[in-house]
Design an enzyme around this catalytic site. Structure first.
Site, PDB file in Angstrom:
ATOM      1  N   CYS A  79      -0.889   4.922   0.543  1.00 53.20           N
ATOM      2  CA  CYS A  79      -2.199   5.575   0.473  1.00 53.20           C
ATOM      3  C   CYS A  79      -2.723   5.358  -0.939  1.00 53.20           C
ATOM      4  O   CYS A  79      -2.150   5.889  -1.906  1.00 53.20           O
ATOM      5  CB  CYS A  79      -2.072   7.056   0.795  1.00 53.20           C
ATOM      6  SG  CYS A  79      -3.625   7.958   0.654  1.00 53.20           S
ATOM      7  N   CYS A  83     -10.923   5.988   1.364  1.00 51.39           N
ATOM      8  CA  CYS A  83      -9.566   5.504   1.629  1.00 51.39           C
ATOM      9  C   CYS A  83      -9.262   4.454   0.574  1.00 51.39           C
ATOM     10  O   CYS A  83      -9.976   3.452   0.478  1.00 51.39           O
ATOM     11  CB  CYS A  83      -9.471   4.918   3.035  1.00 51.39           C
ATOM     12  SG  CYS A  83      -7.905   4.072   3.374  1.00 51.39           S
TER      13      CYS A  83
END
Length: 296
Positions: free
Chosen positions: A88, A227
């Site tokens: 991530c 993101c």
């Protein structure tokens, strides 16, 4: 609240996380507990959980690679639905900021993840209220052409591996007009474990200093305000669609602005990529131990 579970809440361009400091891997972080924590009605609310743990304490977890000498801290990342994820990008920036503020990795340094070691640096933005965290995200592997669907609309894209799977679609359609309340369709043979899907505008301006806009639907989460790995994938796709192998591109997401630097590579992979942006720590506290135990 004595005996509670310590937490910090943070976000990177409004992609938000619950940070759980657990240096010695004492917490039983079940999928049910993660999902409850991330629920925006019955928990704290977040896109995912970042467990801060010493890498050497995770031997026996088959999803975790062998520790790398000299790398103390491991980012044990979980999606909002409780599933394990490899990487991530916004999360690792928040993770690095947390380590910096605790004095556990001041100024940044190497961080273990399921996608390998990522190196972070904490910098200052002139006139900015928050430090800029830059993370070397490594090369991006370029896969086959693929298609995403939303409703009756089809979008041509490319499969990209940023440590986790992405389908980045460069499109002239306005990303703000898309319905991302449901996961976009994709080819399960190309993405057998699911995929993060980005819709990105064509590059506006030069390869260095240009700009794109992006929206993203993340597997195991839904649409997020930003993101990190998706931002990297979007820039690589936009650069290649414009005929460039390298660049330094600004990205506007619903949650704010990021920047991605892409180094020269090959037809099948970029050189290293670096994600730059703010990481905010906004609250700390303790979870009630009885609540935590009840979620197991």
């Amino acid at each position: 609240m004595s005996g509670g579970v310590e937490f910090t809440k943070g976000h990177g361009t409004q992609n938000d996380f619950v940070v759980l400091p657990d240096p010695d891997a004492a917490l039983d972080l079940t999928p049910a507990r993660v999902a409850a924590l991330c629920d925006r009605h019955r928990g704290l609310g977040a896109d995912g959980v970042l467990r801060v743990v010493r890498w050497e304490k995770l031997t026996g977890d088959d999803s975790v690679p062998e520790p790398v000498p000299g790398v103390e801290w491991f980012m044990d990342y979980r999606n909002g639905d409780g599933s394990v994820a490899e990487m991530c990008g916004n999360g690792v920036r928040v993770f690095a900021r947390y380590l910096h503020e605790r004095g556990w990795l001041p100024g940044g340094g190497p961080i273990g993840t399921r996608a390998g070691v990522r190196t972070a640096a904490i910098g200052e933005e002139p006139g900015g209220a928050e430090p800029v965290v830059s993370v070397d995200m490594g090369p991006v592997r370029v896969g086959p052409a693929a298609v995403a669907t939303t409703g009756d609309a089809r979008f041509d894209g490319v499969a990209l591996d940023v440590g986790n799977p992405h389908l980045a679609c460069v499109t002239a359609a306005d990303p703000d007009a898309l319905d991302l309340t449901r996961a976009p369709g994709h080819d399960p043979q190309v993405f057998p474990h699911g995929v993060n899907v980005e819709f990105v505008t064509p590059l506006d301006g030069p390869a260095d200093g240009g700009h794109v806009r992006m929206r993203v639907h993340e597997r195991g989460v839904g649409e997020t305000r930003a993101c990190g790995t998706g931002t990297v994938a979007a820039v690589v796709a936009a650069l290649r669609a414009a005929g460039h192998d390298t660049g330094d591109v600004h990205v506007t997401t619903p949650g704010g602005r990021l920047r991605v630097t892409v180094a020269a590579g090959t037809a099948d992979a970029t050189g290293t990529t670096v994600l730059h942006g703010p990481a905010v720590l906004l609250a700390t506290g303790e979870l009630d131990r009885a609540w935590w135990d009840a979620q197991g």
